[in-house]
Design an enzyme around this catalytic site. Sequence first.
Site, PDB file in Angstrom:
ATOM      1  N   GLN A  13      12.444  -1.675  47.130  1.00 11.60           N
ATOM      2  CA  GLN A  13      13.799  -1.371  46.808  1.00 11.60           C
ATOM      3  C   GLN A  13      14.000  -2.491  45.596  1.00 11.60           C
ATOM      4  OE1 GLN A  13      17.993  -2.467  48.967  1.00 11.60           O
ATOM      5  NE2 GLN A  13      17.196  -4.370  48.540  1.00 11.60           N
ATOM      6  N   GLN A  82       5.127  -8.097  52.588  1.00 13.70           N
ATOM      7  CA  GLN A  82       5.321  -7.389  54.052  1.00 13.70           C
ATOM      8  C   GLN A  82       6.713  -8.037  54.329  1.00 13.70           C
ATOM      9  OE1 GLN A  82       6.614  -6.081  56.835  1.00 13.70           O
ATOM     10  NE2 GLN A  82       5.845  -8.109  57.838  1.00 13.70           N
ATOM     11  N   SER A 124      13.351 -16.508  49.684  1.00 15.16           N
ATOM     12  CA  SER A 124      14.302 -15.503  50.704  1.00 15.16           C
ATOM     13  C   SER A 124      15.309 -16.513  51.672  1.00 15.16           C
ATOM     14  CB  SER A 124      13.320 -14.904  51.749  1.00 15.16           C
ATOM     15  OG  SER A 124      14.328 -14.423  52.707  1.00 15.16           O
ATOM     16  N   GLU A 126      15.828 -16.306  54.543  1.00 17.94           N
ATOM     17  CA  GLU A 126      14.951 -16.458  55.838  1.00 17.94           C
ATOM     18  C   GLU A 126      14.432 -17.906  55.983  1.00 17.94           C
ATOM     19  OE1 GLU A 126      14.460 -14.395  58.964  1.00 17.94           O
ATOM     20  OE2 GLU A 126      16.286 -13.761  58.158  1.00 17.94           O
ATOM     21  N   TYR A 148       7.187 -14.474  58.967  1.00 13.97           N
ATOM     22  CA  TYR A 148       7.934 -14.209  57.324  1.00 13.97           C
ATOM     23  C   TYR A 148       8.286 -15.307  56.910  1.00 13.97           C
ATOM     24  CZ  TYR A 148      10.898 -11.952  54.059  1.00 13.97           C
ATOM     25  OH  TYR A 148      11.509 -11.841  52.666  1.00 13.97           O
ATOM     26  N   ARG A 183      17.712   0.835  50.046  1.00 13.16           N
ATOM     27  CA  ARG A 183      17.032  -0.089  51.098  1.00 13.16           C
ATOM     28  C   ARG A 183      15.961   0.607  52.139  1.00 13.16           C
ATOM     29  NH1 ARG A 183      15.553  -5.259  52.399  1.00 13.16           N
ATOM     30  NH2 ARG A 183      17.249  -6.444  53.683  1.00 13.16           N
ATOM     31  N   ALA A 279      12.318 -14.789  67.773  1.00 19.87           N
ATOM     32  CA  ALA A 279      13.332 -16.249  67.391  1.00 19.87           C
ATOM     33  C   ALA A 279      14.225 -15.461  66.564  1.00 19.87           C
ATOM     34  CB  ALA A 279      12.822 -17.081  67.062  1.00 19.87           C
TER      35      ALA A 279
HETATM   36  P1  NAP Z   1      10.516  -3.783  50.214  1.00 25.33           P
HETATM   37  O1  NAP Z   1      11.298  -2.606  49.960  1.00 25.33           O
HETATM   38  O2  NAP Z   1       9.905  -3.812  51.428  1.00 25.33           O
HETATM   39  O3  NAP Z   1       9.235  -3.586  49.130  1.00 25.33           O
HETATM   40  C1  NAP Z   1       8.130  -4.591  49.151  1.00 25.33           C
HETATM   41  C2  NAP Z   1       7.142  -4.014  48.192  1.00 25.33           C
HETATM   42  O4  NAP Z   1       5.988  -5.010  48.372  1.00 25.33           O
HETATM   43  C3  NAP Z   1       6.601  -2.840  48.265  1.00 25.33           C
HETATM   44  O5  NAP Z   1       6.533  -2.252  47.135  1.00 25.33           O
HETATM   45  C4  NAP Z   1       5.351  -2.690  48.838  1.00 25.33           C
HETATM   46  O6  NAP Z   1       4.680  -1.812  48.579  1.00 25.33           O
HETATM   47  C5  NAP Z   1       4.837  -4.086  48.319  1.00 25.33           C
HETATM   48  N1  NAP Z   1       3.815  -4.603  49.215  1.00 25.33           N
HETATM   49  C6  NAP Z   1       3.881  -4.751  50.414  1.00 25.33           C
HETATM   50  N2  NAP Z   1       2.473  -5.277  50.743  1.00 25.33           N
HETATM   51  C7  NAP Z   1       1.866  -5.574  49.638  1.00 25.33           C
HETATM   52  C8  NAP Z   1       0.609  -5.947  49.456  1.00 25.33           C
HETATM   53  N3  NAP Z   1      -0.317  -6.594  50.315  1.00 25.33           N
HETATM   54  N4  NAP Z   1       0.194  -6.035  48.041  1.00 25.33           N
HETATM   55  C9  NAP Z   1       0.994  -5.712  47.142  1.00 25.33           C
HETATM   56  N5  NAP Z   1       2.147  -5.109  47.197  1.00 25.33           N
HETATM   57  C10 NAP Z   1       2.613  -5.050  48.638  1.00 25.33           C
HETATM   58  O7  NAP Z   1      11.294  -5.241  49.861  1.00 25.33           O
HETATM   59  P2  NAP Z   1      12.516  -5.514  49.050  1.00 25.33           P
HETATM   60  O8  NAP Z   1      13.823  -5.482  50.049  1.00 25.33           O
HETATM   61  O9  NAP Z   1      12.498  -4.893  47.751  1.00 25.33           O
HETATM   62  O10 NAP Z   1      12.243  -7.164  48.576  1.00 25.33           O
HETATM   63  C11 NAP Z   1      11.533  -7.641  47.483  1.00 25.33           C
HETATM   64  C12 NAP Z   1      10.913  -8.900  47.871  1.00 25.33           C
HETATM   65  O11 NAP Z   1      11.989  -9.786  47.871  1.00 25.33           O
HETATM   66  C13 NAP Z   1      10.166  -9.163  48.862  1.00 25.33           C
HETATM   67  O12 NAP Z   1       9.229 -10.135  48.664  1.00 25.33           O
HETATM   68  C14 NAP Z   1      11.114  -9.601  50.001  1.00 25.33           C
HETATM   69  O13 NAP Z   1      10.377 -10.290  50.951  1.00 25.33           O
HETATM   70  C15 NAP Z   1      11.903 -10.520  49.098  1.00 25.33           C
HETATM   71  N6  NAP Z   1      13.314 -10.703  49.729  1.00 25.33           N
HETATM   72  C16 NAP Z   1      13.876  -9.465  50.010  1.00 25.33           C
HETATM   73  C17 NAP Z   1      15.384  -9.795  50.427  1.00 25.33           C
HETATM   74  C18 NAP Z   1      16.168  -8.564  50.714  1.00 25.33           C
HETATM   75  O14 NAP Z   1      17.216  -8.572  51.324  1.00 25.33           O
HETATM   76  N7  NAP Z   1      15.908  -7.460  50.196  1.00 25.33           N
HETATM   77  C19 NAP Z   1      15.638 -11.184  50.424  1.00 25.33           C
HETATM   78  C20 NAP Z   1      15.174 -12.072  49.917  1.00 25.33           C
HETATM   79  C21 NAP Z   1      13.704 -11.977  49.526  1.00 25.33           C
HETATM   80  P3  NAP Z   1       4.594  -0.248  49.303  1.00 25.33           P
HETATM   81  O15 NAP Z   1       5.902   0.530  48.884  1.00 25.33           O
HETATM   82  O16 NAP Z   1       2.956   0.236  49.241  1.00 25.33           O
HETATM   83  O17 NAP Z   1       4.763  -0.590  51.120  1.00 25.33           O
HETATM   84  O1  F7E Z   2      18.163  -7.573  60.078  1.00 27.54           O
HETATM   85  C1  F7E Z   2      19.698  -7.499  63.495  1.00 27.54           C
HETATM   86  C2  F7E Z   2      18.476  -8.452  63.278  1.00 27.54           C
HETATM   87  O2  F7E Z   2      15.815  -6.313  59.726  1.00 27.54           O
HETATM   88  C3  F7E Z   2      19.350  -8.106  60.117  1.00 27.54           C
HETATM   89  C4  F7E Z   2      14.772  -8.587  54.838  1.00 27.54           C
HETATM   90  O3  F7E Z   2      15.149  -8.299  53.668  1.00 27.54           O
HETATM   91  O4  F7E Z   2      16.893 -10.032  54.818  1.00 27.54           O
HETATM   92  C5  F7E Z   2      15.973  -9.201  55.530  1.00 27.54           C
HETATM   93  O5  F7E Z   2      15.644  -9.789  56.720  1.00 27.54           O
HETATM   94  C6  F7E Z   2      19.961  -8.772  61.452  1.00 27.54           C
HETATM   95  C7  F7E Z   2      18.728  -9.530  62.582  1.00 27.54           C
HETATM   96  O6  F7E Z   2      17.232  -8.034  57.917  1.00 27.54           O
HETATM   97  C8  F7E Z   2      18.709  -4.265  64.497  1.00 27.54           C
HETATM   98  O7  F7E Z   2      18.244  -8.997  64.491  1.00 27.54           O
HETATM   99  C9  F7E Z   2      20.149  -5.640  65.122  1.00 27.54           C
HETATM  100  O8  F7E Z   2      19.642 -10.450  62.904  1.00 27.54           O
HETATM  101  O9  F7E Z   2      18.152  -5.869  58.436  1.00 27.54           O
HETATM  102  P1  F7E Z   2      17.374  -7.012  58.928  1.00 27.54           P
HETATM  103  P2  F7E Z   2      16.699  -9.603  58.087  1.00 27.54           P
HETATM  104  O10 F7E Z   2      15.977  -9.712  59.211  1.00 27.54           O
HETATM  105  O11 F7E Z   2      17.947 -10.385  57.874  1.00 27.54           O
HETATM  106  C10 F7E Z   2      15.941 -11.114  54.428  1.00 27.54           C
HETATM  107  C11 F7E Z   2      16.627 -12.299  53.523  1.00 27.54           C
HETATM  108  C12 F7E Z   2      14.559 -10.941  54.091  1.00 27.54           C
HETATM  109  O12 F7E Z   2      14.078 -12.012  53.164  1.00 27.54           O
HETATM  110  C13 F7E Z   2      14.031  -9.916  54.519  1.00 27.54           C
HETATM  111  O13 F7E Z   2      12.567  -9.470  53.743  1.00 27.54           O
HETATM  112  O14 F7E Z   2      20.114  -7.533  62.077  1.00 27.54           O
HETATM  113  N1  F7E Z   2      19.387  -6.208  63.927  1.00 27.54           N
HETATM  114  N2  F7E Z   2      19.629  -4.494  65.441  1.00 27.54           N
HETATM  115  C14 F7E Z   2      18.725  -5.338  63.703  1.00 27.54           C
HETATM  116  N3  F7E Z   2      17.623  -5.376  62.649  1.00 27.54           N
HETATM  117  C15 F7E Z   2      16.641  -4.180  62.254  1.00 27.54           C
HETATM  118  N4  F7E Z   2      15.799  -4.407  61.410  1.00 27.54           N
HETATM  119  N5  F7E Z   2      16.889  -3.178  63.422  1.00 27.54           N
HETATM  120  C16 F7E Z   2      17.741  -3.074  64.468  1.00 27.54           C
HETATM  121  O15 F7E Z   2      17.800  -2.014  65.184  1.00 27.54           O
END
Ligand code: NAP
Ligand code: F7E
Length: 325
Positions: A13, A82, A124, A126, A148, A183, A279
Site C-alpha cells: 500500500q 511482514q 509503527s 504498534e 511484529y 489497503r 495479546a
Molecule cells: P503492506 O501493504 O503489507 O506491504 C508490505 C510490503 O513489504 C510489500 O511490498 C511486501 O511485498 C514487502 N515485503 C514483505 N516481506 C518482505 C521481505 N521479506 N523482503 C522484502 N519485502 C518484503 O504494508 P503497508 O501497509 O504498505 O506498510 C508499509 C510499511 O509500514 C511496513 O513496514 C509496515 O510494517 C509499516 N507500517 C504500516 C502502517 C499502516 O498502518 N499501514 C503503520 C505503521 C507502520 P509483497 O507484495 O511481495 O508481499
Molecule cells: O487491526 C481488530 C484487531 O489488522 C486493527 C498494520 O498496518 O497498523 C496495522 O496493525 C484492530 C485490531 O491493524 C478483525 O484485533 C477485529 O485491534 O487492521 P488491523 P493493526 O493490528 O492495528 C499498525 C500501525 C501497523 O504497523 C501494522 O503493520 O482491528 N480486528 N476484527 C480485526 N483485525 C483484523 N485484521 N481482522 C479482523 O477480522
Amino acid sequence: MKRKAFITGITGQDGSYLAEILLEKDYEVFGMVRRSSSFNTARIDHIFGEVELVFGDLCDGSVLNQLMRTIRPDEVYNLGAQSHVRVSFDVPEYTADTDAMGTLRLLDAIREEGVQARFYQASSSEMFGKAREIPQTEETPFHPRSPYGVSKVFSYWITRNYREAYGMFAVNGILFNHESPRRGPTFVTRKITRAVGAILRGEQNELRLGNLDAKRDWGYAKDYMDGAWRMLQADEPDDFVLATGETHSVEEFLDAAFGHGGLEWRDYVQIDERYFRPAEVDVLIGDYSKAKEKLGWEPNVRFEELVRMMVDADRERGKLEEHYL
Ligand code: NAP
Ligand code: F7E
C-alpha cells in the site's frame, strides 16, 4: 541529475503511494520486489514503465549489499515488512527476520558500501502497544504486544543507533494506522469496506470479525507517505509521529462504513474467535504536533472522509480488480 530513491515494499500500500509521490517530484525510483508465483505488482502496474524494479528480499543480505553498491541511492525508504500483526503470532521468527534483521541488513549494506543515502524506517504505533500514556508522542515508552511490534522496536533502535554511531541521516517515522482503497484486504478497515461492496452487489451475506472494541487512530496512507518524504528533506535527522489525533473503535468504523452503504452492520457481522489476538493493543491515539511544527505536516483526510473514500472505491470496483487489491 535526478535524485535516486530506493524503496523496499514498493508493491505494498504505502510503497505504491510513495513511488507516485517521488515520480511527481522527478526522482529516479528503484523498487525492490520479491519473486512470487503469482502477480504481486497490481498496486504499481499503472507506473510500471516509470519505476525500475529489482529483485531482492530483506532476508537476503548479499543482495541488499549488491543493490546499494550498484544503485547508490540518495534516499532509501524501508517499507518492506511482514506487516500483519495477527499473522506475526503465527510466523514470529520469519516476522523478526524480515521486520527486525532486515532493517539491520539494509542499514549495514548502506554503511558497508559507503553510500551517502538518507534512510527512512517504517516504524509503527504498534511499538506503543499497551500504551503508557494518552496520546502517544515521540517520548512515550514502548510496550509492544506482538512479535511484529517487538521486531519494529528493534528496527527503531537500530536505526537510531546507526544515526548515533555512524552519523547516518537515519530517521524513524512512527506512523499510526493508515488506510486507503489500496489497503491489504485482511486489515480490518479494508475487510469491512470490501464486505460492504460485496454485500451491496449481492456477493456476500456475512462478515466474520474479531475484537470490535479495539480503538485506532486511522489516517490516509497518501498523507502519511508525504510525511515520510518530508522527514528525509529535514535539516537534521529526527524521529516523528504521524497520526490524526482522533481515535475510533472498530465498531465505530462498522457504523460509518455500513451506514454509508445504507446498511445495518448488525445484520451481517458474526464474531469469530479466529480473529482475536493472543495479546491485543486496546487504544492508540497519536500526537503529531512535532511533525506539524518541524515538517509543516498535517493530515488532510479525517476518519469520516477516509471511510467514505474506501467504501466508494469498494462499491465501484469490479470483481477481478477486487481480487488483486
Ligand atoms: P503492506 O501493504 O503489507 O506491504 C508490505 C510490503 O513489504 C510489500 O511490498 C511486501 O511485498 C514487502 N515485503 C514483505 N516481506 C518482505 C521481505 N521479506 N523482503 C522484502 N519485502 C518484503 O504494508 P503497508 O501497509 O504498505 O506498510 C508499509 C510499511 O509500514 C511496513 O513496514 C509496515 O510494517 C509499516 N507500517 C504500516 C502502517 C499502516 O498502518 N499501514 C503503520 C505503521 C507502520 P509483497 O507484495 O511481495 O508481499
Ligand atoms: O487491526 C481488530 C484487531 O489488522 C486493527 C498494520 O498496518 O497498523 C496495522 O496493525 C484492530 C485490531 O491493524 C478483525 O484485533 C477485529 O485491534 O487492521 P488491523 P493493526 O493490528 O492495528 C499498525 C500501525 C501497523 O504497523 C501494522 O503493520 O482491528 N480486528 N476484527 C480485526 N483485525 C483484523 N485484521 N481482522 C479482523 O477480522
